[in-house]
Each structure stands twice: as C-alpha cells, then as structure tokens.
Motif scaffolding. Structure first.
Motif, PDB file in Angstrom:
ATOM      1  N   ARG A  15       0.849  -1.189   0.000  1.00  0.00           N
ATOM      2  CA  ARG A  15       0.000   0.000   0.000  1.00  0.00           C
ATOM      3  C   ARG A  15       0.885   1.240   0.000  1.00  0.00           C
ATOM      4  NH1 ARG A  15      -3.725  -3.315   3.164  1.00  0.00           N
ATOM      5  NH2 ARG A  15      -5.653  -3.396   1.965  1.00  0.00           N
ATOM      6  N   GLN A  16       0.513   2.200  -0.801  1.00  0.00           N
ATOM      7  CA  GLN A  16       1.245   3.454  -0.994  1.00  0.00           C
ATOM      8  C   GLN A  16       2.639   3.196  -1.586  1.00  0.00           C
ATOM      9  OE1 GLN A  16       0.252   4.993   3.091  1.00  0.00           O
ATOM     10  NE2 GLN A  16      -0.205   6.826   1.870  1.00  0.00           N
ATOM     11  N   GLY A  17       2.725   2.150  -2.414  1.00  0.00           N
ATOM     12  CA  GLY A  17       3.984   1.796  -3.066  1.00  0.00           C
ATOM     13  C   GLY A  17       3.802   1.644  -4.560  1.00  0.00           C
ATOM     14  N   ALA A  18       4.850   1.167  -5.224  1.00  0.00           N
ATOM     15  CA  ALA A  18       4.822   1.029  -6.682  1.00  0.00           C
ATOM     16  C   ALA A  18       5.657  -0.162  -7.129  1.00  0.00           C
ATOM     17  CB  ALA A  18       5.348   2.300  -7.345  1.00  0.00           C
ATOM     18  N   ARG A  19       5.409  -0.566  -8.348  1.00  0.00           N
ATOM     19  CA  ARG A  19       6.167  -1.601  -9.028  1.00  0.00           C
ATOM     20  C   ARG A  19       6.444  -1.086 -10.435  1.00  0.00           C
ATOM     21  NH1 ARG A  19       3.752  -7.471 -10.805  1.00  0.00           N
ATOM     22  NH2 ARG A  19       5.611  -8.173 -11.897  1.00  0.00           N
ATOM     23  N   VAL A  20       7.592  -1.402 -10.996  1.00  0.00           N
ATOM     24  CA  VAL A  20       7.941  -0.950 -12.341  1.00  0.00           C
ATOM     25  C   VAL A  20       7.772  -2.105 -13.327  1.00  0.00           C
ATOM     26  CG1 VAL A  20       9.770  -0.028 -13.815  1.00  0.00           C
ATOM     27  CG2 VAL A  20       9.565   0.753 -11.448  1.00  0.00           C
ATOM     28  N   VAL A  21       7.110  -1.804 -14.442  1.00  0.00           N
ATOM     29  CA  VAL A  21       6.962  -2.754 -15.540  1.00  0.00           C
ATOM     30  C   VAL A  21       7.724  -2.169 -16.723  1.00  0.00           C
ATOM     31  CG1 VAL A  21       5.336  -3.903 -17.093  1.00  0.00           C
ATOM     32  CG2 VAL A  21       4.691  -3.486 -14.702  1.00  0.00           C
ATOM     33  N   LYS A  22       8.691  -2.923 -17.240  1.00  0.00           N
ATOM     34  CA  LYS A  22       9.494  -2.444 -18.372  1.00  0.00           C
ATOM     35  C   LYS A  22       8.798  -2.808 -19.672  1.00  0.00           C
ATOM     36  CE  LYS A  22      13.765  -2.566 -15.834  1.00  0.00           C
ATOM     37  NZ  LYS A  22      15.123  -3.060 -15.724  1.00  0.00           N
TER      38      LYS A  22
END
Length: 111
Positions: A15-22
C-alpha cells in the motif's frame, strides 16, 4: 475494448507503493494507494527525469523523489506547475490481480 494482461497480484505492491513494468515504450510505474486503487503512469518525471516509482504516494497523487513535483495519478498532470504531465495507462484489478493495457506488453514483445 482494451485487452489487458496480468502483471501480478495486488499484494505484490505494498500500500502506498509502486512496481515498475518495463516495456518497449519505456518504464511504467504501477501504483497502489492506501485504499487499494491502482494507477499506471509513465515512470519518468518531465522535470528532471526522476523515477516516479520511487516517489511518495499520498491519496491519488505521487510526489517525484527529486524535486517534489506532485502528479495527479488520475490525469497525469503536475499540480501547481506551469507545465508537466506524464502519460497514464489503462490498468484495473480483477480478482486480486493487476491487469495492464496489453498493447504496452505487446510492443515490448515485438521489440
């Protein structure tokens, strides 16, 4: 109708975070809010190129970690800045899984 591809579980992003998709078009930051809403934005601040995925999520906004520009994750617009916008991408959650616009992934596969 936009086709979507499964990129992982909602629980994969704090929660309140992110993930990167290339993707072939660049990196996409997928954000999860405290209320479990999910947004997908271009992962590059137009001001100094800061990685928005490393920013602070608050409500439906994210603050760039480099120079504190604040972006509305619904529209991609920088708040209080004369110029500034990041691309937003279609994303949704179904059955606890995050689904991202498949055209982004297909461009990556074709590259």
């Amino acid at each position: 109708m936009t086709p979507f591809v499964d990129i992982g579980s909602l629980d994969d992003i704090p929660r309140q975070g992110a993930r990167v998709v290339k993707t072939a078009g660049g990196c996409v930051a997928v954000f999860r809010t405290a209320e479990d809403d999910v947004f997908a934005l271009e992962d590059r601040c137009p001001h100094k190129g800061g990685p928005l995925s490393e920013g602070i999520v608050h409500g439906t906004s994210v603050t760039c970690p480099l120079h504190n520009w604040v972006f509305d994750m619904n529209s991609g617009r920088a708040q209080g800045a004369d110029e500034g916008r990041v691309r937003t991408y279609p994303v949704k959650v179904q059955g606890g899984r995050i689904l991202l616009d498949a055209s982004l992934i297909r461009r990556n596969a074709a590259a």
